[in-house]
Scaffold this motif. Structure first.
Motif, mmCIF file in Angstrom:
data_model
loop_
_atom_site.group_PDB
_atom_site.id
_atom_site.type_symbol
_atom_site.label_atom_id
_atom_site.label_comp_id
_atom_site.label_asym_id
_atom_site.label_seq_id
_atom_site.Cartn_x
_atom_site.Cartn_y
_atom_site.Cartn_z
ATOM 1 N N ASP A 551 -35.954 45.795 -2.519
ATOM 2 C CA ASP A 551 -37.106 45.199 -1.848
ATOM 3 C C ASP A 551 -37.581 43.979 -2.631
ATOM 4 O OD1 ASP A 551 -36.954 47.198 0.003
ATOM 5 O OD2 ASP A 551 -38.518 48.442 -0.926
ATOM 6 N N GLY A 552 -38.009 42.971 -1.908
ATOM 7 C CA GLY A 552 -38.495 41.763 -2.561
ATOM 8 C C GLY A 552 -37.399 40.805 -2.964
ATOM 9 N N GLY A 553 -36.172 41.080 -2.536
ATOM 10 C CA GLY A 553 -35.074 40.164 -2.815
ATOM 11 C C GLY A 553 -34.348 40.423 -4.111
ATOM 12 N N GLY A 554 -34.682 41.491 -4.828
ATOM 13 C CA GLY A 554 -33.986 41.796 -6.072
ATOM 14 C C GLY A 554 -32.586 42.327 -5.835
ATOM 15 N N TYR A 555 -31.778 42.315 -6.880
ATOM 16 C CA TYR A 555 -30.392 42.780 -6.788
ATOM 17 C C TYR A 555 -30.032 43.457 -8.102
ATOM 18 C CZ TYR A 555 -25.441 42.626 -5.375
ATOM 19 O OH TYR A 555 -24.155 42.955 -4.991
ATOM 20 N N TRP A 556 -29.690 44.744 -8.020
ATOM 21 C CA TRP A 556 -29.373 45.541 -9.206
ATOM 22 C C TRP A 556 -27.890 45.867 -9.167
ATOM 23 C CZ3 TRP A 556 -29.795 51.455 -9.424
ATOM 24 C CH2 TRP A 556 -29.515 51.912 -10.722
ATOM 25 N N MET A 557 -27.173 45.534 -10.217
ATOM 26 C CA MET A 557 -25.730 45.752 -10.266
ATOM 27 C C MET A 557 -25.373 46.588 -11.481
ATOM 28 S SD MET A 557 -22.714 42.919 -10.073
ATOM 29 C CE MET A 557 -21.391 43.188 -11.231
ATOM 30 N N PRO A 558 -25.387 47.936 -11.336
ATOM 31 C CA PRO A 558 -24.978 48.798 -12.447
ATOM 32 C C PRO A 558 -23.470 49.038 -12.436
ATOM 33 C CG PRO A 558 -25.816 50.147 -10.663
ATOM 34 C CD PRO A 558 -25.911 48.712 -10.196
ATOM 35 N N LEU A 559 -22.923 49.254 -13.606
ATOM 36 C CA LEU A 559 -21.531 49.657 -13.771
ATOM 37 C C LEU A 559 -21.527 51.047 -14.397
ATOM 38 C CD1 LEU A 559 -18.419 48.970 -13.874
ATOM 39 C CD2 LEU A 559 -18.843 48.198 -16.222
ATOM 40 N N PHE A 560 -20.927 52.001 -13.714
ATOM 41 C CA PHE A 560 -20.798 53.365 -14.228
ATOM 42 C C PHE A 560 -19.402 53.534 -14.815
ATOM 43 C CE2 PHE A 560 -23.885 53.451 -10.797
ATOM 44 C CZ PHE A 560 -24.943 54.132 -11.373
ATOM 45 N N ARG A 649 -38.288 54.243 -10.610
ATOM 46 C CA ARG A 649 -39.554 54.560 -11.272
ATOM 47 C C ARG A 649 -39.855 53.618 -12.436
ATOM 48 N NH1 ARG A 649 -37.762 60.035 -10.669
ATOM 49 N NH2 ARG A 649 -37.024 60.001 -12.846
ATOM 50 N N ARG A 650 -38.811 53.058 -13.004
ATOM 51 C CA ARG A 650 -39.026 52.237 -14.184
ATOM 52 C C ARG A 650 -39.686 50.910 -13.822
ATOM 53 N NH1 ARG A 650 -33.530 53.566 -15.473
ATOM 54 N NH2 ARG A 650 -32.949 51.375 -15.223
ATOM 55 N N ASP A 651 -40.555 50.448 -14.664
ATOM 56 C CA ASP A 651 -41.179 49.127 -14.468
ATOM 57 C C ASP A 651 -40.364 48.083 -15.199
ATOM 58 O OD1 ASP A 651 -44.485 50.537 -14.806
ATOM 59 O OD2 ASP A 651 -43.287 50.178 -13.007
ATOM 60 N N GLY A 652 -40.232 46.915 -14.585
ATOM 61 C CA GLY A 652 -39.568 45.810 -15.257
ATOM 62 C C GLY A 652 -38.091 46.002 -15.457
ATOM 63 N N THR A 653 -37.424 46.732 -14.548
ATOM 64 C CA THR A 653 -35.992 46.954 -14.733
ATOM 65 C C THR A 653 -35.207 46.473 -13.532
ATOM 66 O OG1 THR A 653 -36.236 49.193 -13.849
ATOM 67 C CG2 THR A 653 -36.284 48.927 -16.240
ATOM 68 N N ALA A 654 -35.666 45.422 -12.889
ATOM 69 C CA ALA A 654 -34.889 44.832 -11.804
ATOM 70 C C ALA A 654 -33.686 44.126 -12.392
ATOM 71 C CB ALA A 654 -35.757 43.855 -11.013
ATOM 72 N N ALA A 655 -32.912 43.481 -11.508
ATOM 73 C CA ALA A 655 -31.683 42.833 -11.964
ATOM 74 C C ALA A 655 -31.955 41.944 -13.160
ATOM 75 C CB ALA A 655 -31.080 42.009 -10.828
ATOM 76 N N GLY A 656 -31.104 42.028 -14.146
ATOM 77 C CA GLY A 656 -31.259 41.227 -15.350
ATOM 78 C C GLY A 656 -31.329 42.071 -16.600
ATOM 79 N N SER A 657 -31.642 43.364 -16.468
ATOM 80 C CA SER A 657 -31.667 44.235 -17.639
ATOM 81 C C SER A 657 -30.275 44.346 -18.234
ATOM 82 C CB SER A 657 -32.158 45.634 -17.241
ATOM 83 O OG SER A 657 -31.917 46.549 -18.283
#
Length: 665
Positions: A551-560, A649-657
């Motif tokens: 939501d809001g245009g963010g993009y989260w790309m995790p690698l498992f 739930r985490r704050d400040g963990t959008a794409a870029g972490s």
């Protein structure tokens, strides 16, 4: 133009003696030009002159006399009309001109075998079971279903069913009773043929309770036939041994070209598995072309493809019989009692074509298996399919096998029970690439504007009909599910859902599923482009990457990732992974997080669950995202859902972490 040299090139003698060259000689007068020695010219003719090509396949393999007229009487996608007025039967084609004491099928398990069955004995058992099914009331169009391991019984049951003009479907015993029910119950079958036990990884598994549960879930059954030593322990079931011991006359019923042969099923990870119906004629033609021309099988050759009856490669394995080749049906793990078990079996049986997965080959490399030590002199081709085949892994395999064995990477689908992309005995091989589109498959890569592109990533589309495209989906009376699966984006053009690049030398690079595309900073990349550099690291067993729109245009790309030998993902390993992606894939696709996982979930046929995991991470309801019965490790569903909830739930963990996280993070 590319100056890259191929990793494998056929010898002039191999080209001259190949079956596909013989076919090119046969077809050249029909095409009005010389097609010998130029695979891409042969392919171009096969898709430009669809009628001429498929009529040539029919005549070259000496199928029954066909009516005059075009092979493709009505060209439409979907809805092509093939060989109207023609009749044939899959089972009849298997046994045509084949009798006697030559070996037809070999069965091997982890602790028994090999056991060979002759063509005479195979014919006798098929005829005996066909007579028994007729006595049980099975008629043309009825459904006979199996819950069976990969053994000769499954082959006999299929051929007996097809010979009657009834329709076959099977689930391997890698599926639970509930997962088998989700597929087979749709068909409202008349007879169930089920084994009372199976074997995998050194464990004998009692399946009597599963068989009973499956029977209870199939109210339309008029009979159950039990296979195995404990058959008498299934109340009310008939004995397989008794029904296959008689002498009877085999008389396959001629059926129209598009008469239903079998139902195969989609993975079912996101809902009820789709029942995909194929016809006798389309399957016979396609598999003669696929196995005879592309894999070069001839009468007497031995084909070992590690599979289960739940996967379309079982259907391909059995189709070796159409060429007079000998399928080797192996029940068990390819890595038991040691990682090299499949190679030892191939050497012992002197197989000509061996088929496996990139995952198994990667396990061999990491275990230090020397393929050269188990390389049968008979092995002409190693087939590899099921997931992306990283270039470095292919280099290793080719180096181990040497120049006398061609490594054939293929990609296709249950949808058409064949390959769209692959190789032929006359095509060069470039590691990390599929040598060429298959004959009769009008493949293109479509760019964003819906036009063909070269040297760029595009959608895999098929522009013209293939005879093995589905007749229809089961319980889809208006065809809406069928059209929605393949034709919703480009009406009248098959969209398969894969990203590919067609290179300047005619090969094809597969980038992964287009519905799992990584679209980072406006740059698209396939997931397999990430897996290549990551999974070649000795510390990494397997990886899964997804891009999650927020939501809001963010993009989260995790690698498992899962690791080898209990290694923990620390800062050093995390940076090593990022460096591999940055230098060998794309600096714009370095993941936001690297998360050590307890496992990577797959479909029962070994494909990574990228889209379901993406939806779980977004917080979609688990029941709507994935059917646990279709997952190899269903307990992982909750783990990935938990990771998604923790991230939200985490704050400040959008794409870029850039954090690395443990399984409990």
């Amino acid at each position: 133009m590319s100056t890259r040299r191929p990793d494998w090139t056929p010898t002039p003698q191999a080209v001259e003696n190949s079956r596909i060259t013989d076919f090119a000689r046969f077809a050249s007068p029909r095409a009005g030009r010389d097609l010998v020695g130029d695979y891409h010219a042969l392919w171009a003719w096969s898709v430009d002159d669809v009628n001429g090509f498929w009529a040539a396949v029919w005549d070259y393999f000496r199928l029954p006399e066909r009516p005059a007229g075009p092979a493709l009487a009505a060209e439409a996608l979907p809805g092509g009309v093939w060989f109207p007025g023609s009749t044939l039967n899959y089972t009849a084609e298997v046994f045509r001109d084949r009798t006697g004491t030559d070996t037809a099928v070999i069965t091997v398990t982890e602790d028994t075998g090999p056991v060979a069955i002759t063509w005479h004995e195979l014919r006798r058992q098929v005829a005996s079971l066909a007579q028994a099914l007729t006595e049980l009331g099975v008629r043309m169009g009825d459904r006979v279903v199996g819950y069976l391991p990969n053994g000769v019984q499954a082959v006999v049951a299929f051929l007996a069913t097809a010979g009657l003009g009834a329709t076959w479907a099977v689930c391997g015993q890698d599926y639970t009773a509930a997962a088998a029910e989700a597929r087979l119950a749709q068909l409202r079958p008349t007879v169930l043929i089920a084994a009372t036990g199976s074997l995998h990884g050194g464990k004998h598994i009692d399946r009597r309770a599963d068989v009973q549960a499956l029977r209870d879930a199939l109210p339309t059954l008029t009979a159950t036939i039990a296979v195995g030593d404990a058959a008498g322990a299934v109340p009310g079931a008939l004995s397989w041994s008794a029904l296959t011991e008689r002498d009877a006359e085999l008389a396959p019923v001629p059926v129209p070209f598009d008469h239903p042969l079998w139902v195969v099923f989609s993975s079912g990870t996101t809902g009820r598995p789709k029942g995909i119906v194929h016809g006798h004629g389309g399957v016979v033609l396609e598999q003669l072309k696929n196995l005879g021309l592309h894999l070069g099988l001839r009468s007497g050759d031995r084909l070992l493809w590690h599979t289960t009856p739940s996967w379309m490669m079982w259907n391909v394995l059995v189709a070796g019989l159409l060429l007079g080749a000998t399928p080797v049906c192996y029940e068990g793990s390819p890595a038991y009692p040691g990682t090299d078990a499949l190679w030892r079996l191939a050497a012992r049986l002197e197989v000509n074509v061996l088929g496996t997965s990139p995952g198994y080959l990667a396990a061999c490399r990491k275990a230090g298996v020397r393929l050269a030590d188990h390389h049968p002199a008979s092995l002409e081709r190693l087939g590899v399919t099921g997931s992306a085949f990283p270039a470095d892994l292919q280099h290793w395999v080719a180096g181990e096998l040497g120049s006398r064995t061609q490594v054939v990477c293929t990609s296709g689908g249950t949808d058409v029970v064949t390959a769209f992309l692959g190789a032929a005995p006359t095509t060069p091989v470039w590691a990390g690439e599929l040598s060429a589109p298959c004959l009769g498959v009008a493949v293109e890569a479509f760019g964003p504007d819906g036009r063909p592109v070269r040297g760029e990533v595009g959608e895999l589309v098929v522009l013209r009909p293939m005879p093995s495209m589905p007749l229809y989906f089961w319980d889809d009376p208006d065809g809406s599910r069928y059209r929605g699966a393949y034709f919703d984006v480009y009406p009248g053009i098959w969209r398969h859902g894969d990203w590919i690049t067609i290179t300047d030398h005619g090969s094809v690079i597969l980038h992964g599923r287009s519905d799992a595309t990584l679209n980072r900073h406006g740059i698209r990349m396939g997931s397999s482009d990430i897996y290549g550099p990551v999974e070649q690291l000795e510390e990494i067993a397997e990886a899964l990457v997804v891009g999650v729109e927020q939501d809001g245009g963010g993009y989260w790309m995790p690698l498992f990732v899962t690791t080898t030998d209990g290694i923990d993902v620390d800062d050093v390993l995390s940076e090593k992974i990022r460096d591999a992606i940055r230098h060998d894939a794309s600096p714009r696709h370095v993941p936001d997080e690297i998360i050590q996982a307890p496992g990577i979930p797959h479909t029962r046929t070994g494909k990574k669950l990228e889209v379901p995991v993406k939806r779980l991470l977004r917080g979609e309801a688990r029941r709507s995202v994935v059917d646990p019965g279709s997952v190899d490790r269903p307990e992982l569903i909750d783990w990935y859902a938990h990771i998604g909830a923790a991230h939200r739930r985490r704050d400040g963990t959008a794409a870029g972490s850039a954090a690395s996280r443990s399984p409990n993070g």
